[in-house]
Motif scaffolding. Structure first.
Motif, PDB file in Angstrom:
ATOM      1  N   VAL A 287       0.858  -1.373   0.076  1.00 38.49           N
ATOM      2  CA  VAL A 287       0.146  -0.001  -0.112  1.00 38.49           C
ATOM      3  C   VAL A 287       0.971   1.334   0.027  1.00 38.49           C
ATOM      4  CG1 VAL A 287      -1.717   1.324   1.352  1.00 38.49           C
ATOM      5  CG2 VAL A 287      -1.948  -1.251   1.166  1.00 38.49           C
ATOM      6  N   ASP A 288       1.893   1.477   0.792  1.00 43.61           N
ATOM      7  CA  ASP A 288       2.894   2.347   1.034  1.00 43.61           C
ATOM      8  C   ASP A 288       4.029   2.454  -0.100  1.00 43.61           C
ATOM      9  OD1 ASP A 288       1.248   3.252   2.967  1.00 43.61           O
ATOM     10  OD2 ASP A 288       2.268   2.432   4.576  1.00 43.61           O
ATOM     11  N   ILE A 289       3.868   1.848  -1.243  1.00 46.54           N
ATOM     12  CA  ILE A 289       4.909   2.135  -2.241  1.00 46.54           C
ATOM     13  C   ILE A 289       4.747   3.673  -2.751  1.00 46.54           C
ATOM     14  CG2 ILE A 289       4.826  -0.336  -3.061  1.00 46.54           C
ATOM     15  CD1 ILE A 289       3.579   0.574  -5.443  1.00 46.54           C
ATOM     16  N   ALA A 290       6.064   4.242  -2.929  1.00 43.79           N
ATOM     17  CA  ALA A 290       6.157   5.282  -3.678  1.00 43.79           C
ATOM     18  C   ALA A 290       5.735   6.515  -2.450  1.00 43.79           C
ATOM     19  CB  ALA A 290       5.419   5.664  -4.942  1.00 43.79           C
ATOM     20  N   ALA A 291       5.489   6.269  -1.215  1.00 48.89           N
ATOM     21  CA  ALA A 291       5.331   7.338  -0.098  1.00 48.89           C
ATOM     22  C   ALA A 291       6.187   8.421  -0.341  1.00 48.89           C
ATOM     23  CB  ALA A 291       5.185   6.629   1.101  1.00 48.89           C
ATOM     24  N   GLY A 292       5.580   9.414  -0.511  1.00 50.27           N
ATOM     25  CA  GLY A 292       6.557  10.707  -0.483  1.00 50.27           C
ATOM     26  C   GLY A 292       7.126  11.309  -1.904  1.00 50.27           C
ATOM     27  N   PHE A 293       6.826  10.318  -2.906  1.00 48.49           N
ATOM     28  CA  PHE A 293       7.117  10.866  -4.054  1.00 48.49           C
ATOM     29  C   PHE A 293       6.639  11.995  -4.882  1.00 48.49           C
ATOM     30  CE2 PHE A 293      10.593   7.869  -4.450  1.00 48.49           C
ATOM     31  CZ  PHE A 293      11.054   7.935  -6.212  1.00 48.49           C
ATOM     32  N   GLU A 294       5.143  12.056  -4.339  1.00 51.15           N
ATOM     33  CA  GLU A 294       4.637  13.389  -4.687  1.00 51.15           C
ATOM     34  C   GLU A 294       5.284  14.612  -4.639  1.00 51.15           C
ATOM     35  OE1 GLU A 294       3.287  12.144  -0.891  1.00 51.15           O
ATOM     36  OE2 GLU A 294       2.951  11.062  -2.718  1.00 51.15           O
ATOM     37  N   LEU A 295       5.876  14.591  -3.510  1.00 50.92           N
ATOM     38  CA  LEU A 295       6.736  15.812  -3.003  1.00 50.92           C
ATOM     39  C   LEU A 295       8.159  15.867  -3.920  1.00 50.92           C
ATOM     40  CD1 LEU A 295       6.188  16.069   0.833  1.00 50.92           C
ATOM     41  CD2 LEU A 295       4.925  17.172  -1.131  1.00 50.92           C
ATOM     42  N   ASP A 296       8.627  14.686  -4.083  1.00 52.98           N
ATOM     43  CA  ASP A 296       9.700  14.714  -4.802  1.00 52.98           C
ATOM     44  C   ASP A 296       9.674  15.240  -6.363  1.00 52.98           C
ATOM     45  OD1 ASP A 296      11.381  13.590  -2.589  1.00 52.98           O
ATOM     46  OD2 ASP A 296      11.383  11.628  -3.309  1.00 52.98           O
ATOM     47  N   SER A 297       8.528  14.872  -6.907  1.00 50.52           N
ATOM     48  CA  SER A 297       8.200  15.187  -8.104  1.00 50.52           C
ATOM     49  C   SER A 297       7.848  16.796  -8.271  1.00 50.52           C
ATOM     50  CB  SER A 297       6.847  14.375  -8.813  1.00 50.52           C
ATOM     51  OG  SER A 297       5.734  14.781  -7.886  1.00 50.52           O
ATOM     52  N   VAL A 298       7.441  17.299  -7.405  1.00 48.40           N
ATOM     53  CA  VAL A 298       7.376  18.695  -7.281  1.00 48.40           C
ATOM     54  C   VAL A 298       8.690  19.353  -6.935  1.00 48.40           C
ATOM     55  CG1 VAL A 298       6.260  20.839  -5.882  1.00 48.40           C
ATOM     56  CG2 VAL A 298       5.017  18.379  -6.449  1.00 48.40           C
ATOM     57  N   ALA A 299       9.312  18.746  -6.193  1.00 52.55           N
ATOM     58  CA  ALA A 299      10.759  19.420  -5.803  1.00 52.55           C
ATOM     59  C   ALA A 299      11.533  19.386  -7.255  1.00 52.55           C
ATOM     60  CB  ALA A 299      11.410  18.470  -4.766  1.00 52.55           C
ATOM     61  N   ALA A 300      11.458  18.431  -7.979  1.00 50.15           N
ATOM     62  CA  ALA A 300      12.342  18.010  -9.063  1.00 50.15           C
ATOM     63  C   ALA A 300      11.868  19.247 -10.098  1.00 50.15           C
ATOM     64  CB  ALA A 300      12.115  16.669  -9.640  1.00 50.15           C
ATOM     65  N   CYS A 301      10.589  19.660 -10.154  1.00 42.97           N
ATOM     66  CA  CYS A 301      10.126  20.463 -11.010  1.00 42.97           C
ATOM     67  C   CYS A 301      10.526  21.994 -10.575  1.00 42.97           C
ATOM     68  CB  CYS A 301       8.595  20.487 -11.265  1.00 42.97           C
ATOM     69  SG  CYS A 301       7.752  19.140 -12.149  1.00 42.97           S
ATOM     70  N   VAL A 302      10.571  21.951  -9.355  1.00 42.87           N
ATOM     71  CA  VAL A 302      10.860  23.616  -8.734  1.00 42.87           C
ATOM     72  C   VAL A 302      12.160  23.701  -8.789  1.00 42.87           C
ATOM     73  CG1 VAL A 302      10.857  24.799  -6.675  1.00 42.87           C
ATOM     74  CG2 VAL A 302       8.832  23.617  -6.980  1.00 42.87           C
ATOM     75  N   ILE A 303      13.170  22.689  -8.714  1.00 45.53           N
ATOM     76  CA  ILE A 303      14.727  22.730  -8.660  1.00 45.53           C
ATOM     77  C   ILE A 303      14.984  22.967 -10.226  1.00 45.53           C
ATOM     78  CG2 ILE A 303      16.793  21.550  -8.585  1.00 45.53           C
ATOM     79  CD1 ILE A 303      15.687  20.197  -6.109  1.00 45.53           C
ATOM     80  N   GLY A 304      14.247  22.366 -11.216  1.00 43.47           N
ATOM     81  CA  GLY A 304      14.236  22.465 -12.648  1.00 43.47           C
ATOM     82  C   GLY A 304      13.888  23.817 -13.438  1.00 43.47           C
ATOM     83  N   GLY A 305      13.472  24.861 -12.483  1.00 46.03           N
ATOM     84  CA  GLY A 305      13.018  25.993 -12.923  1.00 46.03           C
ATOM     85  C   GLY A 305      11.571  26.047 -13.305  1.00 46.03           C
ATOM     86  N   ILE A 306      10.600  25.186 -13.065  1.00 44.20           N
ATOM     87  CA  ILE A 306       9.291  25.272 -13.585  1.00 44.20           C
ATOM     88  C   ILE A 306       8.832  25.882 -12.585  1.00 44.20           C
ATOM     89  CG2 ILE A 306       7.207  23.742 -14.047  1.00 44.20           C
ATOM     90  CD1 ILE A 306       9.349  21.631 -14.821  1.00 44.20           C
ATOM     91  N   SER A 307       7.974  27.146 -12.771  1.00 46.91           N
ATOM     92  CA  SER A 307       7.314  28.053 -11.999  1.00 46.91           C
ATOM     93  C   SER A 307       6.083  27.412 -11.543  1.00 46.91           C
ATOM     94  CB  SER A 307       7.173  29.237 -12.659  1.00 46.91           C
ATOM     95  OG  SER A 307       6.171  30.087 -11.935  1.00 46.91           O
ATOM     96  N   THR A 308       5.837  27.554 -10.235  1.00 43.54           N
ATOM     97  CA  THR A 308       4.573  27.227  -9.508  1.00 43.54           C
ATOM     98  C   THR A 308       3.459  28.316  -9.899  1.00 43.54           C
ATOM     99  OG1 THR A 308       5.078  28.182  -7.490  1.00 43.54           O
ATOM    100  CG2 THR A 308       5.563  26.059  -7.648  1.00 43.54           C
ATOM    101  N   LEU A 309       3.635  29.236 -10.657  1.00 42.28           N
ATOM    102  CA  LEU A 309       2.797  30.106 -11.070  1.00 42.28           C
ATOM    103  C   LEU A 309       2.408  29.793 -12.466  1.00 42.28           C
ATOM    104  CD1 LEU A 309       4.207  33.554  -9.538  1.00 42.28           C
ATOM    105  CD2 LEU A 309       2.568  31.981  -8.489  1.00 42.28           C
ATOM    106  N   GLY A 310       2.700  28.722 -13.038  1.00 44.98           N
ATOM    107  CA  GLY A 310       2.600  28.573 -14.271  1.00 44.98           C
ATOM    108  C   GLY A 310       3.023  29.268 -15.494  1.00 44.98           C
ATOM    109  N   GLY A 311       3.168  28.411 -16.489  1.00 45.41           N
ATOM    110  CA  GLY A 311       3.624  28.998 -18.036  1.00 45.41           C
ATOM    111  C   GLY A 311       5.259  29.078 -17.919  1.00 45.41           C
ATOM    112  N   ILE A 312       5.965  28.837 -17.154  1.00 47.98           N
ATOM    113  CA  ILE A 312       7.495  29.011 -17.263  1.00 47.98           C
ATOM    114  C   ILE A 312       8.203  27.486 -16.804  1.00 47.98           C
ATOM    115  CG2 ILE A 312       9.515  30.158 -16.572  1.00 47.98           C
ATOM    116  CD1 ILE A 312       7.891  32.504 -15.967  1.00 47.98           C
TER     117      ILE A 312
END
Length: 332
Positions: free
Chosen positions: A237-262
């Protein structure tokens, strides 16, 4: 230096290279090709998840249910394989993609049709999908001896020195690059997050575009459900626990704006690789798990601050100028 600061992708390449050189001084074999291949293979699932998350974030939304999607889909296909061992792998893959797409589409419909904030929707479906995985399995595990050899071994097959899991990530990266840079959907995703008003003027259905972004994210999460279970040879049941935050972190670190479009596909990939290098290197130099969490959190905060500073400048927001010019014409 100004050039590096302007282009996040180049800056990340430089930082990753510096990290590899620094960690190699503590562990001489760290930067060897074989180990780098292992790091990329270890990071492949995160890369695929981050690309789906990228599509959602670019529309000024967020998908916190991707890891729960991975858990439910992984459990479903593992149980399917255990119950019907003669089922062809292509059918199981289709089931994984289909289940993931349905779960992602459900998020998209709630955001689109009911106009509920995406963070509220996906926070709720995160719990729902985890609960569904528990109900489906009864809280039990599906272990390696219950799965067939083709199910487990296919992603591990070596081709040109890299497991098929790594090649799958490369194919997804190429496909997402083509979608985001060469298709109307990609342009609509950038426009919907960058300037929704201008996007509407240009004839783009912003709600439908967000729905499609969530569907893409869910489909890729479904694929990761199969890849995760086959790689680690267990479903619970608990596989990939926490990976939702890792995926967001990867995007933020990669320069993807949380405000959209960039943001860009390359940014999401490099952000994932950055996290992959960090997570593989810190245990090698005897950093405790708690310190690893603190370091990862500090890196994410630094990336958010850097993004905020960069977004003061002109970013990649498609149709901004067109929307502004149309508004001026309307006034005159």
């Amino acid at each position: 230096m100004k050039y590096l600061l302007r282009y996040r992708e180049i800056l990340l390449v430089v930082i990753i290279a510096v990290l590899l050189a620094a960690f190699s001084t503590r562990s001489p074999g760290f930067a060897r090709p074989a180990n780098l291949s292992n790091i990329f293979n270890d990071t492949s699932i995160l890369i695929i998840l981050a690309l789906g998350q990228m599509a959602v974030i670019l529309t000024k939304s967020i998908d916190l249910s991707v890891a729960a999607n991975v858990a439910f889909t992984g459990m479903a296909v593992a149980m399917l394989n255990a119950a019907y061992p003669g089922l062809p792998l292509i059918v199981i893959l289709a089931a994984a993609l289909g289940i993931g797409a349905v779960l992602g589409a459900l998020n998209g419909i709630l955001v689109w049709k009911l106009n509920i904030p995406s963070i509220v929707v996906t926070l709720g479906t995160l719990t729902i999908y985890r609960g569904m995985a528990f109900v489906l399995s009864g809280g039990g595990w599906v272990n390696a001896h219950q799965m067939t050899e083709p199910f487990l071994q296919t992603p591990r097959q070596i081709f040109l020195g890299l497991p098929l899991l790594g090649w799958t990530a490369i194919l997804i990266v190429a496909a997402m690059y083509l979608v985001m840079s060469r298709t109307l959907l990609g342009r609509a995703i950038y426009a919907s997050g960058g300037n929704p008003a201008a996007a509407v003027y240009a004839g783009i259905d912003v709600g439908r575009t967000r729905f499609l972004a969530f569907t893409i994210s869910g489909t890729l999460a479904g694929l990761c459900g199969y890849l995760w279970v086959s790689r680690y040879a267990v479903a619970y049941v608990d596989i990939a626990a926490g990976f939702e935050l890792d995926s967001v972190a990867a995007c933020v670190i990669g320069g993807i704006s949380t405000l959209g479009g960039i943001g860009s596909v390359a940014g999401a990939v490099l952000g994932s690789l950055f996290l992959g290098v960090i997570k593989n290197a810190l245990p090698v130099i005897n950093i405790s798990p708690f310190s690893q969490m603190a370091i990862s959190g500090a890196v994410i905060i630094a990336a958010v601050v850097f993004n905020a500073r960069q977004e003061r400048r002109r970013g990649r927001i498609i149709l901004r100028d067109r929307g502004a010019s149309e508004q001026i014409e309307g006034v005159t």
